[in-house]
Design an enzyme around this catalytic site. Structure first.
Site, PDB file in Angstrom:
ATOM      1  N   HIS A 139      81.074  38.146 -30.848  1.00 33.77           N
ATOM      2  CA  HIS A 139      81.618  39.352 -29.934  1.00 33.77           C
ATOM      3  C   HIS A 139      80.507  40.388 -29.571  1.00 33.77           C
ATOM      4  O   HIS A 139      80.333  40.888 -28.464  1.00 33.77           O
ATOM      5  CB  HIS A 139      82.836  39.901 -30.672  1.00 33.77           C
ATOM      6  CG  HIS A 139      84.003  39.189 -30.995  1.00 33.77           C
ATOM      7  ND1 HIS A 139      84.549  39.117 -32.109  1.00 33.77           N
ATOM      8  CD2 HIS A 139      84.698  38.264 -30.197  1.00 33.77           C
ATOM      9  CE1 HIS A 139      85.438  38.141 -32.160  1.00 33.77           C
ATOM     10  NE2 HIS A 139      85.767  37.777 -31.031  1.00 33.77           N
ATOM     11  N   LYS A 162     101.964  37.411 -34.005  1.00 32.15           N
ATOM     12  CA  LYS A 162     100.985  36.895 -35.003  1.00 32.15           C
ATOM     13  C   LYS A 162     100.424  38.099 -35.739  1.00 32.15           C
ATOM     14  O   LYS A 162      99.673  38.929 -35.448  1.00 32.15           O
ATOM     15  CB  LYS A 162      99.758  36.124 -34.034  1.00 32.15           C
ATOM     16  CG  LYS A 162      99.049  35.273 -34.833  1.00 32.15           C
ATOM     17  CD  LYS A 162      98.310  34.421 -33.696  1.00 32.15           C
ATOM     18  CE  LYS A 162      97.088  34.082 -34.488  1.00 32.15           C
ATOM     19  NZ  LYS A 162      95.968  33.861 -33.493  1.00 32.15           N
ATOM     20  N   ARG A 173      81.903  29.943 -24.768  1.00 30.79           N
ATOM     21  CA  ARG A 173      81.071  29.381 -25.883  1.00 30.79           C
ATOM     22  C   ARG A 173      80.911  27.917 -25.527  1.00 30.79           C
ATOM     23  O   ARG A 173      79.688  27.358 -25.788  1.00 30.79           O
ATOM     24  CB  ARG A 173      82.094  29.339 -27.257  1.00 30.79           C
ATOM     25  CG  ARG A 173      81.888  30.739 -27.905  1.00 30.79           C
ATOM     26  CD  ARG A 173      82.965  30.828 -28.872  1.00 30.79           C
ATOM     27  NE  ARG A 173      84.334  30.782 -28.365  1.00 30.79           N
ATOM     28  CZ  ARG A 173      85.308  31.380 -29.085  1.00 30.79           C
ATOM     29  NH1 ARG A 173      85.177  31.749 -30.118  1.00 30.79           N
ATOM     30  NH2 ARG A 173      86.412  31.682 -28.243  1.00 30.79           N
ATOM     31  N   SER A 187      86.225  33.786 -34.802  1.00 32.74           N
ATOM     32  CA  SER A 187      86.980  34.764 -36.104  1.00 32.74           C
ATOM     33  C   SER A 187      87.827  33.940 -36.948  1.00 32.74           C
ATOM     34  O   SER A 187      87.838  33.953 -38.270  1.00 32.74           O
ATOM     35  CB  SER A 187      87.848  35.722 -35.364  1.00 32.74           C
ATOM     36  OG  SER A 187      87.226  36.737 -34.665  1.00 32.74           O
TER      37      SER A 187
HETATM   38  P1  ADP Z   1      88.071  34.514 -31.550  1.00 30.12           P
HETATM   39  O1  ADP Z   1      89.223  34.492 -32.369  1.00 30.12           O
HETATM   40  O2  ADP Z   1      87.816  33.012 -30.793  1.00 30.12           O
HETATM   41  O3  ADP Z   1      86.676  35.053 -31.922  1.00 30.12           O
HETATM   42  P2  ADP Z   1      88.791  36.635 -29.895  1.00 30.12           P
HETATM   43  O4  ADP Z   1      89.972  36.470 -29.248  1.00 30.12           O
HETATM   44  O5  ADP Z   1      88.802  37.625 -30.865  1.00 30.12           O
HETATM   45  O6  ADP Z   1      88.414  35.220 -30.148  1.00 30.12           O
HETATM   46  O7  ADP Z   1      87.683  36.831 -28.789  1.00 30.12           O
HETATM   47  C1  ADP Z   1      87.720  37.336 -27.420  1.00 30.12           C
HETATM   48  C2  ADP Z   1      86.749  36.882 -26.672  1.00 30.12           C
HETATM   49  O8  ADP Z   1      85.480  37.117 -27.205  1.00 30.12           O
HETATM   50  C3  ADP Z   1      86.887  35.503 -26.401  1.00 30.12           C
HETATM   51  O9  ADP Z   1      87.757  35.312 -25.375  1.00 30.12           O
HETATM   52  C4  ADP Z   1      85.491  34.971 -26.001  1.00 30.12           C
HETATM   53  O10 ADP Z   1      85.339  35.396 -24.660  1.00 30.12           O
HETATM   54  C5  ADP Z   1      84.581  35.939 -26.719  1.00 30.12           C
HETATM   55  N1  ADP Z   1      83.953  35.482 -27.871  1.00 30.12           N
HETATM   56  C6  ADP Z   1      84.343  35.176 -29.222  1.00 30.12           C
HETATM   57  N2  ADP Z   1      83.566  34.726 -29.853  1.00 30.12           N
HETATM   58  C7  ADP Z   1      82.252  34.418 -29.241  1.00 30.12           C
HETATM   59  C8  ADP Z   1      81.297  33.936 -29.266  1.00 30.12           C
HETATM   60  N3  ADP Z   1      80.754  33.359 -30.638  1.00 30.12           N
HETATM   61  N4  ADP Z   1      80.147  34.036 -28.385  1.00 30.12           N
HETATM   62  C9  ADP Z   1      80.600  34.279 -26.976  1.00 30.12           C
HETATM   63  N5  ADP Z   1      81.716  34.762 -26.753  1.00 30.12           N
HETATM   64  C10 ADP Z   1      82.719  35.003 -27.875  1.00 30.12           C
END
Ligand code: ADP
Length: 168
Positions: free
Chosen positions: A20, A44, A93, A130
């Site tokens: 992120h 959730k 990703r 996450s």
């Molecule tokens: P997650 O639980 O999959 O980490 P989130 O809803 O918290 O997802 O993430 C928000 C957004 O951040 C995702 O839709 C994606 O666009 C981006 N994101 C999450 N992890 C990554 C990563 N490792 N690399 C690039 N973008 C990411």
């Protein structure tokens, strides 16, 4: 009046990962302001409360100087309208992210002409999400280097409270 180029980076951030942060930091280099919007999902329950996630995000994005962290519920397009935001930035990703993200992007454009920009993930973090971090940390796996130091500490604290040793 001078125009402010602002973009929103939405997500659950439960908790924020280095994946992120990579996207947020790169977006901060492109835009006047990045608004990180933490989704309040009443159906959730997360590992961290929305306020805890906001606090961690504030801490780890402070160094950029042009990142603001907010929470939101409801439609992202309404949040955008209320905050003078015309574009969403999403990290991609893998191809598996693409289908869902494309639907969301097209729907948001259809509803309110909100644009979505996709930034390709840093290959260092392309496997990172996450939920996987939480799963690994829960069983004592090493997630250092995948989340900021602050989050590492919070994960340890929270998981120690959740499952005291020997009480799985
Ligand atoms: P997650 O639980 O999959 O980490 P989130 O809803 O918290 O997802 O993430 C928000 C957004 O951040 C995702 O839709 C994606 O666009 C981006 N994101 C999450 N992890 C990554 C990563 N490792 N690399 C690039 N973008 C990411």
């Amino acid at each position: 009046m001078e125009r402010v180029y602002r973009v929103v980076c939405p997500g659950s951030f439960d908790p924020v990962t280095n994946g992120h942060l990579d996207i947020i930091g790169r977006a901060a280099g492109l835009y006047d302001e990045v608004v990180v919007a933490v989704l309040i999902n009443v159906t959730k329950q997360g590992l961290f409360t929305v306020d805890e996630r906001v606090e961690m995000l504030n801490e780890v994005t402070r160094r950029y100087g042009n990142v603001r962290v907010e929470k939101f519920h409801g439609l992202l397009v309404d949040f955008c309208a209320a905050n003078g935001i015309s574009a969403v930035i999403k990290g991609l990703r893998a191809v598996s992210d693409f289908e869902y993200e494309m639907q969301m992007a097209q729907m948001n454009y259809r509803m309110a002409k909100v644009e979505t920009l996709f930034m390709t993930t840093n290959p260092l973090y392309s496997f990172l999400r996450s939920s996987l971090v939480k799963e690994i940390a829960k069983y004592g796996g090493d997630v250092s280097g995948l989340v900021p130091e602050l989050v590492l500490g919070r994960l340890r604290e929270r998981l120690a409270q959740e499952s005291p040793p020997g009480q799985e």
